[in-house]
Design a protein around this motif. Structure first.
Motif, mmCIF file in Angstrom:
data_model
loop_
_atom_site.group_PDB
_atom_site.id
_atom_site.type_symbol
_atom_site.label_atom_id
_atom_site.label_comp_id
_atom_site.label_asym_id
_atom_site.label_seq_id
_atom_site.Cartn_x
_atom_site.Cartn_y
_atom_site.Cartn_z
ATOM 1 N N TYR A 1 -6.091 -3.434 -4.288
ATOM 2 C CA TYR A 1 -5.368 -4.805 -2.975
ATOM 3 C C TYR A 1 -3.708 -4.904 -3.234
ATOM 4 O O TYR A 1 -3.582 -5.172 -4.542
ATOM 5 C CB TYR A 1 -6.498 -5.164 -3.512
ATOM 6 C CG TYR A 1 -6.087 -6.641 -4.445
ATOM 7 C CD1 TYR A 1 -6.435 -6.239 -6.334
ATOM 8 C CD2 TYR A 1 -5.086 -7.895 -4.363
ATOM 9 C CE1 TYR A 1 -6.236 -7.292 -7.172
ATOM 10 C CE2 TYR A 1 -5.120 -9.143 -5.131
ATOM 11 C CZ TYR A 1 -5.325 -8.573 -6.110
ATOM 12 O OH TYR A 1 -5.533 -8.916 -7.731
ATOM 13 N N ALA B 1 -3.154 -10.019 0.172
ATOM 14 C CA ALA B 1 -4.301 -9.960 0.897
ATOM 15 C C ALA B 1 -5.561 -11.264 1.162
ATOM 16 O O ALA B 1 -4.512 -12.390 -0.130
ATOM 17 C CB ALA B 1 -5.098 -8.530 -0.186
ATOM 18 N N TYR C 1 -6.242 8.278 2.734
ATOM 19 C CA TYR C 1 -6.732 7.324 3.424
ATOM 20 C C TYR C 1 -7.935 7.628 4.780
ATOM 21 O O TYR C 1 -8.043 8.424 5.482
ATOM 22 C CB TYR C 1 -6.359 6.432 4.250
ATOM 23 C CG TYR C 1 -4.847 5.363 3.091
ATOM 24 C CD1 TYR C 1 -5.727 4.293 2.912
ATOM 25 C CD2 TYR C 1 -3.725 5.254 3.005
ATOM 26 C CE1 TYR C 1 -4.342 3.970 1.575
ATOM 27 C CE2 TYR C 1 -3.188 5.671 2.285
ATOM 28 C CZ TYR C 1 -3.287 3.870 1.457
ATOM 29 O OH TYR C 1 -2.797 3.927 0.868
ATOM 30 N N ASN D 1 -12.621 2.117 -1.439
ATOM 31 C CA ASN D 1 -12.560 0.665 -1.440
ATOM 32 C C ASN D 1 -11.538 0.049 0.280
ATOM 33 O O ASN D 1 -10.604 0.694 0.120
ATOM 34 C CB ASN D 1 -11.856 0.460 -2.012
ATOM 35 C CG ASN D 1 -10.069 -0.713 -2.758
ATOM 36 O OD1 ASN D 1 -11.783 -1.524 -2.937
ATOM 37 N ND2 ASN D 1 -9.598 -0.871 -3.302
ATOM 38 N N ASN E 1 -8.182 -14.894 -2.075
ATOM 39 C CA ASN E 1 -7.382 -13.313 -2.994
ATOM 40 C C ASN E 1 -7.725 -13.600 -4.076
ATOM 41 O O ASN E 1 -8.150 -14.448 -5.074
ATOM 42 C CB ASN E 1 -5.962 -13.582 -2.941
ATOM 43 C CG ASN E 1 -5.045 -12.415 -3.862
ATOM 44 O OD1 ASN E 1 -4.747 -12.138 -4.695
ATOM 45 N ND2 ASN E 1 -4.361 -11.604 -2.729
ATOM 46 N N LEU F 1 0.666 -1.097 0.123
ATOM 47 C CA LEU F 1 0.634 0.241 0.395
ATOM 48 C C LEU F 1 0.515 0.985 -0.416
ATOM 49 O O LEU F 1 1.725 1.121 0.352
ATOM 50 C CB LEU F 1 -0.724 0.338 1.326
ATOM 51 C CG LEU F 1 -2.023 -0.460 1.052
ATOM 52 C CD1 LEU F 1 -3.028 0.187 2.891
ATOM 53 C CD2 LEU F 1 -3.136 -0.020 0.477
ATOM 54 N N GLY G 1 -13.886 -4.675 -1.322
ATOM 55 C CA GLY G 1 -12.277 -4.721 -0.971
ATOM 56 C C GLY G 1 -11.317 -6.487 -0.830
ATOM 57 O O GLY G 1 -12.071 -7.160 -0.495
ATOM 58 N N ASN G 2 -10.622 -6.371 -1.459
ATOM 59 C CA ASN G 2 -9.271 -7.460 -0.844
ATOM 60 C C ASN G 2 -8.803 -6.942 0.540
ATOM 61 O O ASN G 2 -7.437 -5.997 -0.360
ATOM 62 C CB ASN G 2 -8.933 -7.942 -1.867
ATOM 63 C CG ASN G 2 -8.505 -9.141 -1.831
ATOM 64 O OD1 ASN G 2 -7.678 -9.642 -2.903
ATOM 65 N ND2 ASN G 2 -8.404 -10.196 -0.917
ATOM 66 N N TYR G 3 -7.931 -7.388 1.254
ATOM 67 C CA TYR G 3 -6.632 -6.788 2.193
ATOM 68 C C TYR G 3 -6.932 -8.446 3.184
ATOM 69 O O TYR G 3 -6.987 -8.648 3.226
ATOM 70 C CB TYR G 3 -8.093 -5.168 3.267
ATOM 71 C CG TYR G 3 -9.094 -5.447 3.900
ATOM 72 C CD1 TYR G 3 -10.491 -5.928 2.282
ATOM 73 C CD2 TYR G 3 -9.107 -6.393 4.892
ATOM 74 C CE1 TYR G 3 -11.344 -6.076 3.163
ATOM 75 C CE2 TYR G 3 -10.358 -6.445 6.047
ATOM 76 C CZ TYR G 3 -11.085 -6.229 4.332
ATOM 77 O OH TYR G 3 -12.225 -6.379 5.556
ATOM 78 N N VAL H 1 -8.955 -1.147 2.388
ATOM 79 C CA VAL H 1 -7.571 -1.722 1.637
ATOM 80 C C VAL H 1 -7.015 -2.159 2.952
ATOM 81 O O VAL H 1 -5.316 -2.775 3.019
ATOM 82 C CB VAL H 1 -6.830 -0.327 0.970
ATOM 83 C CG1 VAL H 1 -7.344 -0.210 -0.668
ATOM 84 C CG2 VAL H 1 -6.926 0.584 1.727
ATOM 85 N N GLY H 2 -7.641 -1.877 3.996
ATOM 86 C CA GLY H 2 -6.341 -2.993 5.305
ATOM 87 C C GLY H 2 -7.819 -2.654 5.971
ATOM 88 O O GLY H 2 -8.734 -2.194 7.137
ATOM 89 N N GLU H 3 -7.177 -3.222 7.722
ATOM 90 C CA GLU H 3 -7.982 -3.113 8.761
ATOM 91 C C GLU H 3 -7.379 -3.664 9.863
ATOM 92 O O GLU H 3 -6.083 -3.849 9.165
ATOM 93 C CB GLU H 3 -9.099 -4.605 8.455
ATOM 94 C CG GLU H 3 -8.653 -5.721 8.906
ATOM 95 C CD GLU H 3 -9.270 -7.430 8.771
ATOM 96 O OE1 GLU H 3 -10.789 -6.796 9.190
ATOM 97 O OE2 GLU H 3 -8.459 -8.065 8.951
#
Ligand SMILES: C=C(O[C@@H]1C=C(C(=O)O)C=C[C@H]1O)C(=O)O
Length: 376
Positions: A292, A296, A156, A182, A350, A105, A374-376, A184-186
């Motif tokens: 992504y 991920a 972000y 989207n 993924n 990222l 999203g894919n994260y 992108v993370g958690e």
């Protein structure tokens, strides 16, 4: 008396025949897929399936068998479609790329927005996820945070999506469908709520407790033990601490973090007040960029369904049939469509995985509306 073994023997022979015919049918479905790959025709032909179900039901005798035939052929055709989606993926027929894979990222020189004031849990989540050298600012509402990212004022946004005690943050789920952002993370953090009051206040003075609705819910057991206290919802926890300081009223208390108490000069009146001592909140990091990271391993999607029986079952079967592990499902009402629901599903994987491609292809083709969050 009828002989059980003899009956079972007859059933076995019929089942072998069904297997043989099923495989014969599937082989032809593969030819259909080849035609569709060559011509670009869609896999799902709902009208053809409706006609087939009607005709096949008509061949069966009695209501029970008619329903049975309908159920059986719905399944057979769903399996046929799943095989066709697989073949499309195998032949490299790509849906237009919605998200682009990146190695990392972009985190250099970025600006991050969070909702609340300094000392809020979103602030803590941001500090945990990002390096120290980011620029950040805060806004009043979650919608403001979303808009700051859409307008490019922030790269972000950090938004709370779920708490292990109080459940989902429904407002965030709804906003995710409204804005084309989207995930992108958690980041998961464990809020340790405390009860805060003015330095001269004691527990006996308290009449009203201010906090965010989620924090009030997370401390519900503690609050139920004090039925004489009123509770009042505020936009965020740290803001409630600020209010208690500004009002200077010893009958007011706030539920917030210890850090918020320090920031606003308040005293801890009680600690360990969460109903669940494993209390944790999950925050999502959203971006305007459709990207992504390559490693991920979690996908979030939402979809809306036609209001027909079995539609959710068929949608989830794409995930199950492709061997994917579904980790979460939520539903939220669709505004303006009473008693119709939008489903939010998380599963492991993924976007480069074939199984994921197959499942998403099926869901997209067969849902009323669908988007990868999203894919994260
Ligand atoms: C096999 C086809 O693809 C799909 C599956 C069907 C089936 O298994 O009978 C029917 C229609 C399509 O939704 C087809 O288009 O004929």
């Amino acid at each position: 008396m009828i002989d059980l073994l003899e009956s079972r023997d007859k059933i076995d022979k019929i089942d072998m025949e069904i297997v043989r015919l099923f495989e014969k049918r599937m082989k032809i479905c593969e030819d259909v897929a080849e035609y569709k790959i060559a011509t670009g025709k869609k896999v799902l032909d709902a009208e053809r399936e409706r006609q087939k179900l009607k005709a096949l039901r008509g061949r069966a005798h009695g209501e029970f068998n008619q329903l049975g035939i309908q159920e059986l052929f719905e399944q057979i055709m769903a399996i046929s479609r799943k095989r066709q989606y697989q073949l499309l993926t195998e032949h490299g027929v790509e849906d237009e790329e919605k998200l682009e894979m990146v190695d990392f990222l972009p985190l250099n020189n970025v600006t991050v927005v969070f909702q609340g004031v300094e000392g809020a849990y979103s602030y803590a989540a941001m500090r945990e996820y990002f390096d120290d050298d980011i620029k950040s600012f805060h806004v009043k509402t979650w919608r403001d945070a979303m808009e700051a990212v859409v307008e490019g004022k922030a790269d972000y946004g950090v938004l709370p999506i779920e708490n292990s005690t109080a459940g989902i943050v429904a407002g965030i789920y709804d906003l995710l469908t409204e804005y084309d952002l989207n995930i992108v993370g958690e980041q998961i953090i464990s809020p340790r709520h405390v009860l805060l009051g003015l330095p001269e206040a004691s527990l006996e003075d308290i009449r009203c407790v201010y906090s965010h609705s989620q924090a009030l819910a997370q401390c519900s057991k503690y609050l139920e033990a004090h039925p004489e206290w009123r509770t009042q919802e505020m936009e965020n926890t740290a803001g409630s601490a600020k209010k208690v300081r500004e009002d200077g009223d010893i009958t007011q208390a706030s539920i917030a973090s210890r850090q918020a108490g320090e920031l606003y000069g308040l005293k801890v009146l009680a600690e360990n007040i969460c109903s669940n001592d494993k209390n944790a909140t999950r925050f999502v990091i959203v971006s305007k960029k459709p990207i992504y990271v390559k490693d991920a391993n979690k996908i979030s999607v939402f979809f809306e369904l036609y209001h027909e029986s079995g539609t959710l079952y068929h949608m989830l079967s794409h995930i199950i049939y492709n061997g994917l592990n579904m980790t979460k499902i939520e539903s939220r009402p669709i505004p303006g469509k009473n008693w119709q629901y939008r489903f939010f599903v998380d599963f492991e994987g993924n976007l480069q995985d074939s199984a994921v491609k197959n499942a998403l292809r099926g869901i997209e083709a067969e849902a009323d509306r669908m988007r990868i969050l999203g894919n994260y």
